[in-house]
Every structure is written in C-alpha cells, then in structure tokens.
Motif scaffolding. Structure first.
Motif, PDB file in Angstrom:
ATOM      1  N   HIS A   1      -2.084  -0.963 -13.801  1.00 15.54           N
ATOM      2  CA  HIS A   1      -2.533  -2.214 -13.253  1.00 15.54           C
ATOM      3  C   HIS A   1      -2.289  -3.133 -13.702  1.00 15.54           C
ATOM      4  O   HIS A   1      -2.691  -3.568 -14.719  1.00 15.54           O
ATOM      5  N   THR A  54      -6.261  -5.441  -7.895  1.00 23.27           N
ATOM      6  CA  THR A  54      -5.588  -4.105  -7.332  1.00 23.27           C
ATOM      7  C   THR A  54      -6.548  -3.012  -7.443  1.00 23.27           C
ATOM      8  O   THR A  54      -7.434  -3.175  -8.201  1.00 23.27           O
ATOM      9  N   THR A  55      -6.091  -2.029  -6.694  1.00 26.82           N
ATOM     10  CA  THR A  55      -7.102  -0.907  -6.441  1.00 26.82           C
ATOM     11  C   THR A  55      -6.218   0.416  -6.371  1.00 26.82           C
ATOM     12  O   THR A  55      -5.045   0.484  -6.260  1.00 26.82           O
ATOM     13  N   SER A  56      -6.914   1.543  -6.806  1.00 26.41           N
ATOM     14  CA  SER A  56      -6.223   2.951  -6.883  1.00 26.41           C
ATOM     15  C   SER A  56      -7.279   4.148  -6.781  1.00 26.41           C
ATOM     16  O   SER A  56      -8.419   3.778  -7.019  1.00 26.41           O
ATOM     17  N   ASP A 104      -2.791   5.150  -3.095  1.00 28.85           N
ATOM     18  CA  ASP A 104      -3.647   6.347  -2.870  1.00 28.85           C
ATOM     19  C   ASP A 104      -2.895   7.724  -3.090  1.00 28.85           C
ATOM     20  O   ASP A 104      -1.742   7.898  -2.821  1.00 28.85           O
ATOM     21  N   THR A 136      -9.894  -4.999 -11.318  1.00 31.59           N
ATOM     22  CA  THR A 136      -9.373  -3.862 -10.993  1.00 31.59           C
ATOM     23  C   THR A 136     -10.296  -2.754 -10.520  1.00 31.59           C
ATOM     24  O   THR A 136     -11.465  -2.674 -11.439  1.00 31.59           O
ATOM     25  N   SER A 186      -2.334  -5.021  -4.208  1.00 33.41           N
ATOM     26  CA  SER A 186      -1.825  -3.730  -3.961  1.00 33.41           C
ATOM     27  C   SER A 186      -2.583  -2.496  -4.115  1.00 33.41           C
ATOM     28  O   SER A 186      -3.611  -2.633  -4.896  1.00 33.41           O
ATOM     29  N   HIS A 187      -2.225  -1.499  -3.487  1.00 37.43           N
ATOM     30  CA  HIS A 187      -3.265  -0.439  -3.433  1.00 37.43           C
ATOM     31  C   HIS A 187      -2.468   0.928  -3.445  1.00 37.43           C
ATOM     32  O   HIS A 187      -1.363   1.119  -2.867  1.00 37.43           O
ATOM     33  N   LYS A 247       0.723  -1.198  -0.023  1.00 33.99           N
ATOM     34  CA  LYS A 247      -0.001   0.012   0.033  1.00 33.99           C
ATOM     35  C   LYS A 247       1.089   1.246  -0.055  1.00 33.99           C
ATOM     36  O   LYS A 247       1.977   1.385   0.953  1.00 33.99           O
TER      37      LYS A 247
END
Length: 423
Positions: free
Chosen positions: A291, A296-298, A270, A327, A267-268, A241
C-alpha cells in the motif's frame, strides 16, 4: 587460510544448466534477449536454488524439493474446451501459442513476437536476488501472450488463457494492460496430465490504469507429478479494482507468488485463494502487497483443505508506506486440516509505517466440527457425504463472491469433483 567454496550443483541445478545449453540455440530472441537470458542463467548458476536460509523461501526449500528437471519435450498436449461457454480461448500448447483470436477492443500479440523483435529484452530481469521464478522463466521463456484493453472498453466475453502441458518443460509469460476504466474477466488456466512429469514456469504482469476493473483467476490443475512455479506482478492505478482468485488443485510441487502494488489512491484488491492439497504434494502461495499511497484498501482470504501427507504454505506480507494514511487492509488464512500427517504453515506479516490505518491479520487451523457432522448424520446423511458438504461450504463461500453465475457454477463443480476424487 580458510577458503569458502561454492557447494557443488545439485542434480536439479545441473539439469537446469544442461537444459539451457541444449535449448539456447532454439530459444527465440535477438542479441539483447540472448544476453539477458545468459545473465539470468548465470545468476541461477552462481546462487543455486533457494534454500531455507533465504527468508522468502524458508518453508519451501527448493534445493531439496526440486529434485528432477525434465528435458524439453514436444509432448502430446492439445487445446481443450473453455470452462465457460462463449469464452475466448488463448491457447498455449506445450509452451507455444496457437489459434490466436481476440474480442473487439483487445489488442493481442504472441509474446514470441516480443522476444524475436527484442522488445522483451528489458523485461527479462528478476525482482531481486531471491527471485528464482522470474530468473528461471526469463532464461527459458518461449512464448505466451501480450494484450491490452483499450480505455473505456468493457469486454463481455471471458478471456481464457489456456496453458496445456504433457511432460517436459514449459515457460511462458503473459502481459495484460487494462486502459483507463476498462473492464474484463480473465482465466489463467494451467493444465497437465497424469503421464510424464513436467516442469512449468509462468510469469504474469498486470497493469491497471486509473479506474480499471479486472477479475483475474489463476486455476492451477497440473498433473500429480508436475512441478509448477508461477508469479503474478500487478500494479493498480487510482481507483483501480482487482479481484484476484487463485485455485490450486494439482501438482506435486507448486509455488505461486503474488506481488501487488496499490500505486494509486482509491485502488482496491480482493484476493481469494483456495488450496486443495492431497497426496504428498507441496504447495506454497506467497503474497507481497504494497500500500504505497493514501486511501487504498485490500481484503485477502485464503482457505486451505489438507488431506493425506500434503504440505501447504501461505506467506502474506502487507507493507504500508509512511505516506499511505487511511489504508484499510484485512488478511485471513483458514485451514481445514483433515489428516494427522498433513501440514500447513501460515506466516502473515504486517509492516506498517503510517499511523492512521486499519490493518489486521489472522490465521486458524481446525478440523471438521464434530457437532456439525453429527447434525448432518442425524438426518440420514452418510458420514462421507456429510464431510463433503462441510468441506464444500468451507471453500464455496469464496467462489460465490464472483459476479458471473455460470463461472461460479463451473468452479464449484471443479472443486466438488476434486473433493469427490480425494475424499
């Protein structure tokens, strides 16, 4: 017969070549490092500074904007007190590291040592043909820091990298490796003064192993005549993260590139960015986010305040690979345009090759809501104070997401002071 000839070098391009010729004998590094520097400088000479014809530089025509390249200067810069009491300061004064210390669990060395030993030679390469920042920094880099945080280590102290400049040229690299499940907060702080104009480049590389958590804050407060070109490259392992904050509050010409790869499942990222733009400055924040694997995120939020004749740019590209199912990527760019002469260009992009994703982007440009302004003024608040409160609320929301209350207070105070100075 038609013959294509390369256009003559601009004054800035020639100044870069002349600076390299003057400095090459003093720049650190063994034979492979020197050879790498020569190749990068040759690439710059052949291609010239990027123009609008290069897509990634379309809104920042560096060939026109970079008109003056100062000579190397010893300057009169000095180390400052940290933003947050108790922080560990890693100073880089006029391009050179000094007073090195590190908290327990952190293995630290000057980047100068990697240049001298030749260990940095393989890393002195550009990201591609349009990577002016990486190539310019690689050709001229003098020093910086490389550090690693051991696996399972949680560093309690804030680490503040403090790059202080007073005119001339400064070129630094910062490399940070976070071991598995390691945690730390780092402030990368770039400072100039209002005297002699300076040119600085900074390339930062982050590698987050599986489960690592990093808060990385880039705070750019260069002088009003300074030119700053920054680049951050980050790779996120599984379940890593990264909280990435960028605050631009200075400089005549600024470009900050952010290149992030979500390379491990879970995984992320911000990203929170605040651009405070005034005078006749030009500030460009360019993001590429890949990505590359499933799940996975954002989340990216950019807030901009534009005064006077300032011009701002945000380019944000999110790429979702074909295998990167599930995603979730959300991006928003919001601009408070407080001057008829100011400008802000926003270019959000999505490149999606997977079919099971949640992705969105948006951009807004507004003035202060006059109903809100009237509401505050009707309660006895002056128009200037009311405007300040509304602008503060617009950007403070992002800063308030940080976990450290003292750090939040310090950053909010810096923003309030900037608004008071330019309001």
């Amino acid at each position: 017969m038609n013959m294509q000839t390369k256009p003559p070098h601009t004054a800035a391009e020639q100044a870069i070549l002349d600076s390299f010729a003057e400095m090459i004998g003093q720049l650190p590094g063994d034979a492979p490092v020197t050879a790498a520097r020569d190749r990068l400088l040759s690439d710059i000479s052949n291609a010239g500074l990027p123009t609008r014809r290069i897509e990634s530089w379309h809104y920042t025509d560096l060939r026109s904007l970079l008109r003056d390249v100062p000579k190397r200067s010893s300057g009169s810069a000095r180390k400052l007190e940290p933003l947050v009491r108790g922080s560990v300061v890693l100073p880089v004064v006029q391009g050179l590291s000094s007073d090195m210390s590190a908290p327990a669990g952190v293995d630290l060395e000057p980047y100068l040592d990697l240049l001298v030993s030749g260990a940095a030679a393989k890393s002195l390469v550009g990201r591609g043909s349009d990577d002016l920042i990486g190539k310019l920094n690689g050709a001229f880099v003098q020093d910086g820091y490389s550090f690693s945080i051991a696996a399972d280590q949680a560093i309690e102290e804030i680490i503040e990298i403090q790059s202080v400049q007073s005119g001339g040229q400064v070129h630094n690299r910062f490399v940070a490796a976070f071991g598995a499940n390691a945690k730390a907060t780092v402030i990368e702080r770039h400072l100039g003064d209002e005297g002699e104009a300076g040119l600085s480049t900074a390339v930062t590389t982050l590698d987050l192993a599986n489960g690592a958590e990093a808060t990385w804050i880039i705070l750019q407060g260069c002088g009003q005549h300074d030119q700053h070109l920054g680049q951050l490259n980050a790779r996120l392992g599984a379940d890593a993260k990264l909280k990435l904050y960028v605050i631009n509050a200075g400089g005549k010409l600024v470009r900050q590139e952010l290149h992030v790869e979500a390379a491990g499942e879970g995984s992320h990222l911000d990203l929170r960015c605040v651009n405070l733009l005034a005078g006749d400055s030009h500030t460009d924040v360019t993001l590429t986010l890949g990505h590359n694997v499933p799940n996975t995120t954002s989340s990216e939020i950019i807030r901009n305040v534009v005064l006077d004749r300032a011009r701002g740019v945000f380019q944000g590209q999110i790429r979702v690979a074909q295998i990167a199912q599930k995603t979730d990527a959300q991006m928003a760019c919001n601009t408070l345009l407080l001057s008829d002469e100011g400008e802000f260009a926003a270019k959000p992009e999505l490149e999606i090759f997977a079919d099971d994703v949640i992705c969105a982007h948006g951009a807004t440009v507004i003035d202060i809501d006059h109903n809100h302004l009237f509401y505050l003024m009707a309660r006895g608040i002056t128009e200037k104070s009311a405007r300040g409160l509304l602008v503060n609320g617009f950007v403070d929301e992002l800063i308030g997401e940080l976990d450290n209350e003292e750090l939040v207070e310090v950053l909010e105070t810096l923003i309030e002071q900037w608004l008071a100075d330019h309001g």
